[in-house]
Design a protein around this motif. Structure first.
Motif, PDB file in Angstrom:
ATOM      1  N   PHE A 174      10.666  95.234  92.761  1.00 54.29           N
ATOM      2  CA  PHE A 174       9.224  94.996  92.712  1.00 54.29           C
ATOM      3  C   PHE A 174       8.904  93.528  92.481  1.00 54.29           C
ATOM      4  O   PHE A 174       7.954  92.987  93.044  1.00 54.29           O
ATOM      5  CB  PHE A 174       8.591  95.862  91.623  1.00 54.29           C
ATOM      6  CG  PHE A 174       7.100  95.710  91.512  1.00 54.29           C
ATOM      7  CD1 PHE A 174       6.269  96.118  92.547  1.00 54.29           C
ATOM      8  CD2 PHE A 174       6.522  95.168  90.374  1.00 54.29           C
ATOM      9  CE1 PHE A 174       4.877  95.977  92.451  1.00 54.29           C
ATOM     10  CE2 PHE A 174       5.139  95.031  90.270  1.00 54.29           C
ATOM     11  CZ  PHE A 174       4.320  95.436  91.312  1.00 54.29           C
ATOM     12  N   MET A 175       9.716  92.864  91.666  1.00 50.41           N
ATOM     13  CA  MET A 175       9.490  91.458  91.352  1.00 50.41           C
ATOM     14  C   MET A 175      10.322  90.524  92.225  1.00 50.41           C
ATOM     15  O   MET A 175      10.377  89.320  91.988  1.00 50.41           O
ATOM     16  CB  MET A 175       9.777  91.201  89.869  1.00 50.41           C
ATOM     17  CG  MET A 175       8.865  91.940  88.914  1.00 50.41           C
ATOM     18  SD  MET A 175       7.095  91.601  89.201  1.00 50.41           S
ATOM     19  CE  MET A 175       7.014  89.850  88.846  1.00 50.41           C
ATOM     20  N   GLN A 345      -4.440  98.871  91.337  1.00 45.62           N
ATOM     21  CA  GLN A 345      -3.799  98.256  90.172  1.00 45.62           C
ATOM     22  C   GLN A 345      -2.524  98.987  89.747  1.00 45.62           C
ATOM     23  O   GLN A 345      -1.820  98.523  88.866  1.00 45.62           O
ATOM     24  CB  GLN A 345      -4.797  98.161  89.009  1.00 45.62           C
ATOM     25  CG  GLN A 345      -5.843  97.069  89.231  1.00 45.62           C
ATOM     26  CD  GLN A 345      -6.806  96.945  88.079  1.00 45.62           C
ATOM     27  OE1 GLN A 345      -7.783  97.685  87.981  1.00 45.62           O
ATOM     28  NE2 GLN A 345      -6.543  96.008  87.188  1.00 45.62           N
ATOM     29  N   GLY A 347       0.750  99.105  90.675  1.00 48.26           N
ATOM     30  CA  GLY A 347       1.543  98.267  91.558  1.00 48.26           C
ATOM     31  C   GLY A 347       2.804  98.930  92.064  1.00 48.26           C
ATOM     32  O   GLY A 347       3.254  98.675  93.187  1.00 48.26           O
ATOM     33  N   ASP A 348       3.392  99.809  91.237  1.00 45.95           N
ATOM     34  CA  ASP A 348       4.663 100.409  91.627  1.00 45.95           C
ATOM     35  C   ASP A 348       4.852 101.726  90.883  1.00 45.95           C
ATOM     36  O   ASP A 348       4.461 101.848  89.716  1.00 45.95           O
ATOM     37  CB  ASP A 348       5.824  99.460  91.303  1.00 45.95           C
ATOM     38  CG  ASP A 348       7.145  99.889  91.913  1.00 45.95           C
ATOM     39  OD1 ASP A 348       7.123 100.418  93.051  1.00 45.95           O
ATOM     40  OD2 ASP A 348       8.192  99.712  91.274  1.00 45.95           O
ATOM     41  N   GLU A 359       3.844 100.889  87.104  1.00 46.65           N
ATOM     42  CA  GLU A 359       3.578  99.537  86.624  1.00 46.65           C
ATOM     43  C   GLU A 359       2.171  99.110  86.998  1.00 46.65           C
ATOM     44  O   GLU A 359       1.771  99.200  88.164  1.00 46.65           O
ATOM     45  CB  GLU A 359       4.607  98.562  87.212  1.00 46.65           C
ATOM     46  CG  GLU A 359       4.473  97.147  86.701  1.00 46.65           C
ATOM     47  CD  GLU A 359       5.735  96.318  86.884  1.00 46.65           C
ATOM     48  OE1 GLU A 359       5.688  95.114  86.582  1.00 46.65           O
ATOM     49  OE2 GLU A 359       6.764  96.884  87.311  1.00 46.65           O
ATOM     50  N   VAL A 361      -0.798  96.321  87.451  1.00 45.89           N
ATOM     51  CA  VAL A 361      -0.956  94.905  87.787  1.00 45.89           C
ATOM     52  C   VAL A 361      -2.429  94.613  88.044  1.00 45.89           C
ATOM     53  O   VAL A 361      -3.249  95.521  88.233  1.00 45.89           O
ATOM     54  CB  VAL A 361      -0.124  94.545  89.040  1.00 45.89           C
ATOM     55  CG1 VAL A 361       1.370  94.685  88.745  1.00 45.89           C
ATOM     56  CG2 VAL A 361      -0.517  95.412  90.232  1.00 45.89           C
ATOM     57  N   ARG A 364      -1.913  93.891  93.859  1.00 48.84           N
ATOM     58  CA  ARG A 364      -0.582  94.090  94.424  1.00 48.84           C
ATOM     59  C   ARG A 364      -0.053  92.863  95.161  1.00 48.84           C
ATOM     60  O   ARG A 364       1.119  92.846  95.538  1.00 48.84           O
ATOM     61  CB  ARG A 364      -0.599  95.303  95.359  1.00 48.84           C
ATOM     62  CG  ARG A 364      -0.802  96.616  94.626  1.00 48.84           C
ATOM     63  CD  ARG A 364      -0.921  97.791  95.575  1.00 48.84           C
ATOM     64  NE  ARG A 364      -1.196  99.023  94.845  1.00 48.84           N
ATOM     65  CZ  ARG A 364      -1.572 100.162  95.420  1.00 48.84           C
ATOM     66  NH1 ARG A 364      -1.704 100.213  96.752  1.00 48.84           N
ATOM     67  NH2 ARG A 364      -1.806 101.237  94.692  1.00 48.84           N
ATOM     68  N   LYS A 367       0.840  90.524  91.846  1.00 52.51           N
ATOM     69  CA  LYS A 367       1.644  91.341  90.938  1.00 52.51           C
ATOM     70  C   LYS A 367       1.553  90.866  89.490  1.00 52.51           C
ATOM     71  O   LYS A 367       2.440  91.134  88.673  1.00 52.51           O
ATOM     72  CB  LYS A 367       3.109  91.387  91.380  1.00 52.51           C
ATOM     73  CG  LYS A 367       3.310  92.000  92.755  1.00 52.51           C
ATOM     74  CD  LYS A 367       4.780  92.041  93.159  1.00 52.51           C
ATOM     75  CE  LYS A 367       4.933  92.608  94.562  1.00 52.51           C
ATOM     76  NZ  LYS A 367       6.352  92.637  94.994  1.00 52.51           N
ATOM     77  N   ASP A 368       0.474  90.145  89.168  1.00 54.11           N
ATOM     78  CA  ASP A 368       0.274  89.714  87.785  1.00 54.11           C
ATOM     79  C   ASP A 368       0.137  90.936  86.884  1.00 54.11           C
ATOM     80  O   ASP A 368      -0.569  91.898  87.220  1.00 54.11           O
ATOM     81  CB  ASP A 368      -0.988  88.859  87.664  1.00 54.11           C
ATOM     82  CG  ASP A 368      -0.823  87.491  88.308  1.00 54.11           C
ATOM     83  OD1 ASP A 368       0.334  87.053  88.476  1.00 54.11           O
ATOM     84  OD2 ASP A 368      -1.850  86.879  88.663  1.00 54.11           O
TER      85      ASP A 368
END
Length: 429
Positions: A174-175, A345, A347-348, A359, A361, A364, A367-368
């Motif tokens: 994801f990151m 929001q 994200g994953d 997760e 965020v 997307r 991804k903050d």
């Protein structure tokens, strides 16, 4: 004033401030439900942080503990050993996925199992160094904190920590951290910080718990096995949270087909009673000198009785298979929510078996992390009668750890509450 409010006031004046708690004061629990001291009912999507895989107060566990309590509650295994400890060791030796003859020692907490794994690895290799990973969690003792790859709240203000501990990146799709990135960084670590010939052990979680339920890719674990073999390093599987059927197999490492040298267990091992284990290759486990391992409460008879019952329940009730079914239902529901308009929001969504997380965020693209929104969802769920836990190095992940024995209707009710809590939190974000 409610009973909960009274207890909260008493807690402030009696309990150390560094012990973080929630406002749910438990009075009774059964399987996946919990009632507080004011009679409010909660559905438990935390399972005591993956401890109650067999649910609260499973009848077979309770019966086993009562029967043991009628015989004796403590002798210290070093003073007067007992058959149930030996039987549990035999059973763990048989199921630990090392692929060779095993030996087992029992202790009390996950951190103790981890510390003894490092002790045994150092005794076997005669080397000092240990490699752990960013985002990992291995306990709250000084060595456990040194191994842990998450500063707040676990390491902040508590150093200095033991030496010869090194951290490498953990893959995170994801990151954008690939397996290749992580392995390249490990090689740079060998070049810049520690000679691999000085490394006693590599310790890794198959699914990072506190780190955010990041799943170790099969290729990554296979590569770590190859690195360990090439340099004579002991590979330790930290299965404290992922083990005992949680991921759909008895141990998380089994999904990758990788055979570790040592396996740490705790949490779900004894279904709510304090017990942990270190199981591994006989030649490594036997490296420590007699008297070098153990502890006064290590392998408490009541907890050992519970653990033997847990293994029976996992097998007889098919809880590994049940974990896969339950986990898929949770993931399907979260995927459906995340795909709705206005839910960007999320994200994953990720998970292995019944070890599932999502997760939060701000968006997307960037991804903050959205830790405030994460906390709001947890608080909304609590108000509506659902217990959730957050995690992640950015404090923006919500993990779901239902008892593997949860009833279908209770699971559905809990997921309805979860969806409503997410909707309410997002609407005011």
């Amino acid at each position: 004033m409610t009973v909960s409010a009274q207890l909260a006031a008493r807690q402030v004046s009696a309990v150390a401030g560094g012990i973080g708690t929630r406002s749910i004061y438990a009075e009774k629990a059964l399987n996946a439900e919990l009632w507080d001291v004011d009679g409010k009912r909660y559905i438990d999507f935390a399972a005591g942080i993956a401890v109650n895989n067999t649910g609260h107060r499973h009848p077979r566990l309770m019966r086993a503990v009562r029967e043991q309590a009628e015989c004796f509650t403590h002798t210290c295994f070093h003073v007067a050993p007992y058959e149930s400890y030996i039987r549990l060791a035999e059973r763990l030796n048989a199921i630990a996925p090392t692929g060779v003859e095993n030996r087992t020692m029992l202790v009390t907490t996950g951190a103790e199992a981890v510390e003894n794994a490092i002790k045994v690895a150092r005794a076997y290799t005669k080397r000092p160094g240990v490699i752990a990973f960013a985002g990992s969690f291995h306990g709250r003792t000084m060595l456990g904190m040194a191994l842990t790859g998450k500063v707040a709240p676990y390491k902040k203000n508590f150093g200095p920590f033991p030496s010869d501990i090194y951290h490498a990146p953990f893959p995170n799709a994801f990151m954008g951290v690939t397996v290749e990135d992580a392995l390249s960084a490990l090689e740079r670590l060998f070049q810049a910080d520690i000679d691999p010939e000085r490394v006693a052990a590599i310790i890794v979680e198959p699914v990072q718990g506190e780190g955010g339920f990041n799943i170790a890719p099969k290729e990554f674990l296979q590569a770590l096995r190859a690195v360990a073999d090439r340099h004579g390093i002991v590979l330790i599987a930290d299965e404290v949270q992922a083990g005992m059927g949680r991921t759909g197999k008895m141990f998380g490492f089994e999904h990758a087909g990788v055979k570790p040298d040592l396996v740490t267990m705790a949490k779900g091992l004894a279904g709510g009673f304090p017990l942990s284990a270190l199981t591994g290759r006989a030649e490594i486990m036997n490296a420590a000198h007699p008297g070098g391992l153990g502890g006064t409460y290590a392998g408490n008879p009541l907890a050992v009785a519970a653990a033997n019952a847990v293994l029976d329940v996992i097998e007889d009730e098919g809880l590994c298979e049940r974990a896969a079914v339950v986990g898929q239902r949770i993931k399907d529901r979260l995927d459906a929510i995340s795909q709705r308009q206005g839910m960007e929001q999320i994200g994953d969504v990720r998970g292995l078996g019944a070890m599932v997380a999502f997760e939060m965020v701000n968006d997307r693209i960037s991804k903050d992390a959205a830790p405030s929104l994460t906390n709001t969802i947890v608080a909304e769920a609590e108000k509506r009668g659902l217990i959730l836990l957050s995690c992640g190095t950015r404090a923006n992940v919500i993990r779901i750890l239902v008892p593997l024995t949860i009833e279908d209707d209770i699971l559905a009710e809990g997921l309805d509450i979860l969806e409503a809590s997410i909707e309410a939190a997002v609407s005011v974000a």
